[in-house]
Design an enzyme around this catalytic site. Structure first.
Site, short mmCIF file in Angstrom:
data_model
loop_
_atom_site.label_atom_id
_atom_site.label_comp_id
_atom_site.label_asym_id
_atom_site.label_seq_id
_atom_site.Cartn_x
_atom_site.Cartn_y
_atom_site.Cartn_z
N ASP A 142 0.85 -1.20 0.00
CA ASP A 142 0.00 0.00 0.00
C ASP A 142 0.88 1.24 0.00
O ASP A 142 1.70 1.44 0.89
CB ASP A 142 -0.88 0.01 1.26
CG ASP A 142 -2.13 -0.84 1.10
OD1 ASP A 142 -2.69 -0.89 -0.01
OD2 ASP A 142 -2.53 -1.47 2.09
N ASP B 142 -10.04 -5.40 -1.20
CA ASP B 142 -9.08 -4.82 -0.26
C ASP B 142 -9.85 -4.05 0.81
O ASP B 142 -10.53 -3.08 0.50
CB ASP B 142 -8.14 -3.89 -1.02
CG ASP B 142 -6.99 -3.37 -0.16
OD1 ASP B 142 -6.86 -3.79 1.01
OD2 ASP B 142 -6.23 -2.53 -0.68
C1 DX5 Z 1 -6.39 -0.14 2.35
C2 DX5 Z 1 -5.79 -0.82 3.55
C3 DX5 Z 1 -5.74 -2.31 3.37
C4 DX5 Z 1 -5.61 -2.97 4.70
C5 DX5 Z 1 -6.61 -4.05 4.76
O1 DX5 Z 1 -6.43 1.21 2.47
O2 DX5 Z 1 -4.53 -0.33 3.82
O3 DX5 Z 1 -4.77 -2.72 2.47
O4 DX5 Z 1 -4.36 -3.45 4.97
O5 DX5 Z 1 -6.53 -4.73 5.94
P1 DX5 Z 1 -7.70 -4.78 7.04
O6 DX5 Z 1 -8.88 -4.04 6.55
O7 DX5 Z 1 -7.93 -6.24 7.23
O8 DX5 Z 1 -7.08 -4.13 8.23
ZN ZN Z 2 -4.36 -1.87 -0.58
#
Ligand code: DX5
Ligand code: ZN
Length: 230
Positions: free
Chosen positions: A38, A178
């Site tokens: 990311d 995502d």
């Molecule tokens: C998108 C986030 C995701 C996150 C998802 O902006 O940065 O890539 O890692 O993981 P969760 O929602 O499971 O914490």
């Molecule tokens: Zn992401």
């Protein structure tokens, strides 16, 4: 054409950066398919995140492929930078680049797989004339910028609409999700047609589970849910 194979993309943002090498080795041993990188610029999203330097550091510890999610304004300025840093798939946001088709074509010209991401409020119809230019569609299931958020419920309908859209055009494109890809949500997402799953704090890096346990559970329940589509 569907179901397409499940791919687990571990969100490196959620790793323990004090022990990055240990976590990357655990991801590799757990059999994740990609490291999901990311990248945030503090403008397109209200946060900062990983960078080409992080990618080069991670590459010293593993050969795992990297899918790179650019949450930055005007990503066309940095395509070469991220490809040189090791991106195997480069994903730009529809909302962040004015000449989307040109940006996607350039990613492919540079020898990389091209992906496009949509924020929850952005319609699939905005991609109507670029469907042939993409290898991957990333449906943001939360508003991007932060880990640990809750699924936007209408995104399940968006996933099935996307699957129907690709099928009606005879295209075989991977659908990535995502944000809050949890053990509760992942089966619904896979059933709706998503096959690339970003594993963050809700699964692969879930507190109380090891990376191996979280990854195995996510893959098992998503693959089982896909089976019910046959
Ligand atoms: C998108 C986030 C995701 C996150 C998802 O902006 O940065 O890539 O890692 O993981 P969760 O929602 O499971 O914490
Ligand atoms: Zn992401």
């Amino acid at each position: 054409m569907y179901p397409r194979p499940i791919k687990i993309c571990a969100s490196l943002t959620c790793a323990d950066f004090l022990h990055l090498e240990r976590d990357i080795q655990a991801l590799e041993a757990a059999g994740v398919d990609y490291m999901h990188i990311d990248v945030m610029d503090g403008t397109f999203v209200p946060n900062y995140c990983l960078s080409p330097a992080t990618m080069r550091t991670a590459r010293r510890a593993t050969d795992l492929p990297m899918d790179v999610h650019l949450m930055i304004e005007k990503p066309e300025r940095y395509l070469e930078t991220f490809i040189e840093a090791g991106a195997d798939v480069l994903v730009v946001h529809q909302e962040a680049t004015t000449h989307l088709q040109r940006t996607l074509a350039k990613i492919r010209d540079l020898g990389c797989r091209a992906g496009v991401a949509l924020n929850p409020a952005t319609s699939l119809h905005t991609l109507d004339y670029v469907l042939e230019d993409i290898d991957l569609l990333l449906i943001m299931t939360v508003n991007p910028g932060f880990t640990g958020q809750q699924l936007v419920p209408s995104m399940l309908r968006k996933i099935s609409d996307a699957r129907a859209m690709f099928a009606s055009r005879g295209l075989s494109v991977d659908i990535m999700v995502d944000g809050n890809v949890s053990f509760q949500n992942a089966p619904k997402m896979a059933l709706a047609g998503a096959n690339w799953l970003v594993g963050g704090t809700s699964s692969v890096f879930m507190r109380g589970l090891t990376i191996a346990e979280g990854t195995a559970k996510l893959r098992r329940i998503a693959t089982a849910a896909q089976g019910t589509t046959a």
